[in-house]
Design a protein around this motif. Structure first.
Motif, PDB file in Angstrom:
ATOM      1  N   MET A  57      36.807  35.664  33.592  1.00 47.17           N
ATOM      2  CA  MET A  57      36.052  34.571  32.996  1.00 47.17           C
ATOM      3  C   MET A  57      34.546  34.731  33.223  1.00 47.17           C
ATOM      4  N   GLY A  58      34.170  35.731  34.030  1.00 51.30           N
ATOM      5  CA  GLY A  58      32.760  35.977  34.297  1.00 51.30           C
ATOM      6  C   GLY A  58      32.204  35.178  35.456  1.00 51.30           C
ATOM      7  N   ASP A  59      33.079  34.578  36.255  1.00 53.18           N
ATOM      8  CA  ASP A  59      32.643  33.803  37.417  1.00 53.18           C
ATOM      9  C   ASP A  59      32.809  34.653  38.675  1.00 53.18           C
ATOM     10  N   ALA A  60      31.862  35.587  38.852  1.00 53.22           N
ATOM     11  CA  ALA A  60      31.939  36.520  39.982  1.00 53.22           C
ATOM     12  C   ALA A  60      31.854  35.788  41.318  1.00 53.22           C
ATOM     13  N   GLY A  61      31.128  34.671  41.373  1.00 55.93           N
ATOM     14  CA  GLY A  61      30.991  33.923  42.622  1.00 55.93           C
ATOM     15  C   GLY A  61      32.319  33.373  43.118  1.00 55.93           C
ATOM     16  N   LYS A  62      33.067  32.711  42.229  1.00 54.47           N
ATOM     17  CA  LYS A  62      34.380  32.172  42.628  1.00 54.47           C
ATOM     18  C   LYS A  62      35.349  33.305  42.936  1.00 54.47           C
ATOM     19  N   ALA A  63      35.304  34.353  42.134  1.00 56.58           N
ATOM     20  CA  ALA A  63      36.174  35.497  42.379  1.00 56.58           C
ATOM     21  C   ALA A  63      35.876  36.110  43.747  1.00 56.58           C
ATOM     22  N   LEU A  64      34.599  36.216  44.076  1.00 56.44           N
ATOM     23  CA  LEU A  64      34.190  36.772  45.366  1.00 56.44           C
ATOM     24  C   LEU A  64      34.673  35.889  46.516  1.00 56.44           C
ATOM     25  N   ASP A  65      34.553  34.576  46.370  1.00 57.20           N
ATOM     26  CA  ASP A  65      35.038  33.665  47.409  1.00 57.20           C
ATOM     27  C   ASP A  65      36.530  33.868  47.666  1.00 57.20           C
ATOM     28  N   ILE A  75      43.287  42.339  55.522  1.00 57.81           N
ATOM     29  CA  ILE A  75      42.169  43.233  55.181  1.00 57.81           C
ATOM     30  C   ILE A  75      42.576  44.351  54.223  1.00 57.81           C
ATOM     31  N   GLY A  76      43.815  44.773  54.251  1.00 61.59           N
ATOM     32  CA  GLY A  76      44.248  45.888  53.401  1.00 61.59           C
ATOM     33  C   GLY A  76      45.024  45.472  52.177  1.00 61.59           C
ATOM     34  N   TYR A  77      44.914  44.208  51.764  1.00 65.95           N
ATOM     35  CA  TYR A  77      45.726  43.719  50.650  1.00 65.95           C
ATOM     36  C   TYR A  77      45.257  44.336  49.330  1.00 65.95           C
ATOM     37  N   ARG A  78      46.184  45.014  48.670  1.00 69.19           N
ATOM     38  CA  ARG A  78      45.957  45.646  47.367  1.00 69.19           C
ATOM     39  C   ARG A  78      44.584  46.317  47.316  1.00 69.19           C
ATOM     40  N   ASP A  79      43.823  46.038  46.261  1.00 64.04           N
ATOM     41  CA  ASP A  79      42.505  46.663  46.097  1.00 64.04           C
ATOM     42  C   ASP A  79      41.376  45.663  46.338  1.00 64.04           C
ATOM     43  N   VAL A  80      41.651  44.648  47.163  1.00 67.39           N
ATOM     44  CA  VAL A  80      40.703  43.544  47.335  1.00 67.39           C
ATOM     45  C   VAL A  80      39.381  44.000  47.944  1.00 67.39           C
ATOM     46  N   ALA A  81      39.405  44.894  48.909  1.00 70.29           N
ATOM     47  CA  ALA A  81      38.159  45.348  49.531  1.00 70.29           C
ATOM     48  C   ALA A  81      37.233  45.985  48.487  1.00 70.29           C
ATOM     49  N   GLU A  82      37.793  46.794  47.596  1.00 66.62           N
ATOM     50  CA  GLU A  82      36.995  47.417  46.538  1.00 66.62           C
ATOM     51  C   GLU A  82      36.477  46.362  45.566  1.00 66.62           C
ATOM     52  N   LYS A  83      37.342  45.402  45.218  1.00 65.09           N
ATOM     53  CA  LYS A  83      36.933  44.345  44.289  1.00 65.09           C
ATOM     54  C   LYS A  83      35.814  43.497  44.876  1.00 65.09           C
ATOM     55  N   VAL A  84      35.890  43.212  46.168  1.00 66.18           N
ATOM     56  CA  VAL A  84      34.849  42.413  46.815  1.00 66.18           C
ATOM     57  C   VAL A  84      33.510  43.135  46.737  1.00 66.18           C
ATOM     58  N   LYS A  85      33.503  44.439  46.990  1.00 65.69           N
ATOM     59  CA  LYS A  85      32.257  45.213  46.866  1.00 65.69           C
ATOM     60  C   LYS A  85      31.705  45.105  45.450  1.00 65.69           C
ATOM     61  N   TYR A  86      32.574  45.285  44.465  1.00 57.78           N
ATOM     62  CA  TYR A  86      32.155  45.193  43.064  1.00 57.78           C
ATOM     63  C   TYR A  86      31.639  43.799  42.736  1.00 57.78           C
TER      64      TYR A  86
END
Length: 92
Positions: A57-65, A75-86
């Motif tokens: 939806m383009g809401d990077a802030g909520k997605a980041l939260d 800490i190792g759940y799926r690809d979350v660490a990479e997504k958080v960096k992005y």
């Protein structure tokens, strides 16, 4: 044991996500999270799906939260660490 209601919420959220109806996907994730008795893996899966919907939806802030909430639990759940960096780059 998984709750049938939570499983249904998860499946409905995935269906709406696949159709590109992200607000409805988020709503079903929220309903699943509000339901009592969910297990940690269900909680993480619903949060993960919400994170992806907010990102679409383009809401990077909520997605980041949401990504940070997931990392606090697993800490190792799926690809979350990479997504958080992005998402940090997207949110500014």
């Amino acid at each position: 044991r998984s709750s049938p209601f939570i499983q249904a919420c998860n499946m409905l959220s995935l269906c709406f996500f696949e159709k590109g109806i992200y607000k409805s996907a988020i709503k079903w994730c929220e309903r699943g999270l509000e339901s009592p008795g969910h297990q940690e893996h269900e909680y993480l899966a619903l949060k993960y799906d919400m994170m992806n919907a907010y990102e679409k939806m383009g809401d990077a802030g909520k997605a980041l939260d949401l990504g940070n909430e997931i990392l606090e639990i697993s800490i190792g759940y799926r690809d979350v660490a990479e997504k958080v960096k992005y998402l940090k780059n997207q949110a500014g």
